[in-house]
Scaffold this motif. Structure first.
Motif, PDB file in Angstrom:
ATOM      1  N   ALA A   9       0.769  -1.186   0.071  1.00 16.30           N
ATOM      2  CA  ALA A   9       0.084   0.019   0.015  1.00 16.30           C
ATOM      3  C   ALA A   9       0.739   1.353   0.107  1.00 16.30           C
ATOM      4  N   ARG A  10       1.854   1.454   0.706  1.00 11.84           N
ATOM      5  CA  ARG A  10       2.752   2.485   0.768  1.00 11.84           C
ATOM      6  C   ARG A  10       3.428   2.738  -0.556  1.00 11.84           C
ATOM      7  N   LEU A 244      -0.909  12.895  15.639  1.00  9.42           N
ATOM      8  CA  LEU A 244      -1.069  12.793  13.906  1.00  9.42           C
ATOM      9  C   LEU A 244      -2.320  12.351  13.819  1.00  9.42           C
ATOM     10  N   LYS A 245      -2.617  12.997  12.358  1.00 10.75           N
ATOM     11  CA  LYS A 245      -3.921  12.598  11.876  1.00 10.75           C
ATOM     12  C   LYS A 245      -4.971  13.172  12.719  1.00 10.75           C
ATOM     13  N   GLU A 300      -2.353   6.981   3.846  1.00 14.32           N
ATOM     14  CA  GLU A 300      -1.867   5.793   3.424  1.00 14.32           C
ATOM     15  C   GLU A 300      -0.427   5.236   3.477  1.00 14.32           C
ATOM     16  N   LEU A 301       0.435   6.176   3.301  1.00 10.60           N
ATOM     17  CA  LEU A 301       1.960   6.005   3.515  1.00 10.60           C
ATOM     18  C   LEU A 301       2.199   5.824   4.864  1.00 10.60           C
ATOM     19  N   ILE A 302       1.814   6.737   5.806  1.00  9.09           N
ATOM     20  CA  ILE A 302       2.239   6.651   7.276  1.00  9.09           C
ATOM     21  C   ILE A 302       1.523   5.289   7.781  1.00  9.09           C
ATOM     22  N   ARG A 303       0.281   4.905   7.465  1.00  8.66           N
ATOM     23  CA  ARG A 303      -0.133   3.953   7.872  1.00  8.66           C
ATOM     24  C   ARG A 303       0.532   2.753   7.813  1.00  8.66           C
TER      25      ARG A 303
END
Length: 326
Positions: A9-10, A244-245, A300-303
């Motif tokens: 995904a990243r 974050l978020k 999505e990247l940091i997930r």
């Protein structure tokens, strides 16, 4: 080796790609709204040098609530990349900069899996290089790496004594000549943990109101806690607690500068990422950092880093700051 769907995904291409024209317009408008310096020629030099990173990665805006603070932007890469060589070829870094040497050292850990990313000031250009360590790693691996100054290695017992055993990112700041370690701190934060963490920097802990607000927004499971170290002396200059978020439409209390930032800095991501960090230094030098996604599917990247986000399910809506974001 097990297949990691998070990693897939990243590395997927972002849903909304990077547009130089759109980015420059957003940078110009946000700098003007904040009253901060901006150089279009410097920005073009950055975008030319790091074109693949902006095209493939995730891009965000950042600033602080300090009067006169600059406007920064960052790309997070989606693959290993030698940003140091790019910076040297572009004339952004001296060949013998020891901080660049540390970036090279840390990027070589774990079979070369770590990924480099960069921060830029809207007027000055390159300011910082980040290294994502391709996982949450023992702090001993980072500080025992070849070339790490002894004054930094000597801090290992201090960190372990506070339960700060693992880091996900490291970074170097070329202008402040400092090193940052980004720890995975055990949550939920409590007053005693907060007191011990701020004492690292010789700072007073937050008062009851500010602590309550931090506790409301920081992740309860684990959260990102950073330590800023002087390269020359190893002194802890600052510490920071990251939320974050943030929940949609909810912000901690801050002044008009950050309200303007969140309302003006454009985000084109399918899922916005707004973040704050409370930074503490000696002598009451406390301020708030702010970050906002621009494009590249930052969430999505940091997930994929297995990062804990803000308390999106339990944050009190009464904490929302009216007009904090558009």
């Amino acid at each position: 080796m097990a297949h990691d769907r998070n990693d897939d995904a990243r590395r997927r291409p972002p849903a909304v790609g990077f547009s130089r024209t759109r980015f420059l317009a957003g940078l110009r408008a946000t700098a003007e709204a904040l009253g901060t310096p901006y150089s279009e020629s410097v920005t073009h030099e950055v975008l030319d040098a790091y074109a693949p990173a902006f095209r493939e990665g995730a891009v965000l805006w950042r600033t602080t609530d300090r009067p006169g603070a600059g406007l920064d932007y960052r790309f997070y890469a989606r693959r290993p990349m030698d940003t140091v060589t790019i910076a040297r070829r572009a004339g952004f870094l001296a060949e013998d900069d020891p901080l660049a040497g540390l970036v090279r050292t840390w990027s070589g850990l774990y079979g070369g899996a770590p990924e480099q990313s960069c921060d830029f000031d809207a007027a000055l250009g390159l300011t910082k290089t980040w290294v994502y360590l391709a996982g949450t790693r023992p702090v001993d691996d980072v500080l025992d790496a070849p070339g790490v100054p002894a004054v930094l290695r000597e801090l290992k017992p201090v960190f372990h004594g506070l339960g700060l055993d693992h880091v996900r990112h490291v970074a170097v700041d070329y202008r402040r000549r400092s090193v940052n370690l980004y720890f995975r701190a055990r949550g939920p934060v409590d007053p005693e943990q907060c007191r011990r963490f701020t004492a690292l920097a010789g700072a007073e802990p937050p008062g009851e109101r500010l602590f309550g607000e931090m506790a409301a927004f920081l992740s309860r499971g684990a959260y990102t806690f950073s330590v800023t170290l002087s390269l020359a002396t190893g002194a802890v200059e600052r510490v920071a607690f990251y939320a974050l978020k943030l929940p949609a439409g909810q912000f901690p209390s801050f002044g008009s500068r950050l309200r303007t930032f969140f309302a003006t800095a454009p985000s084109h991501d399918p899922e916005e990422m707004n973040a704050v960090a409370w930074s503490f230094g000696a002598g009451g030098a406390t301020y708030v950092k702010a970050e906002r996604s621009h494009c590249g599917d930052l969430v999505e990247l940091i997930r994929g880093w297995n990062t804990f986000f803000s308390r999106s399910e339990t944050t009190d809506p009464a904490l929302a700051v009216p007009g904090g974001a558009s």
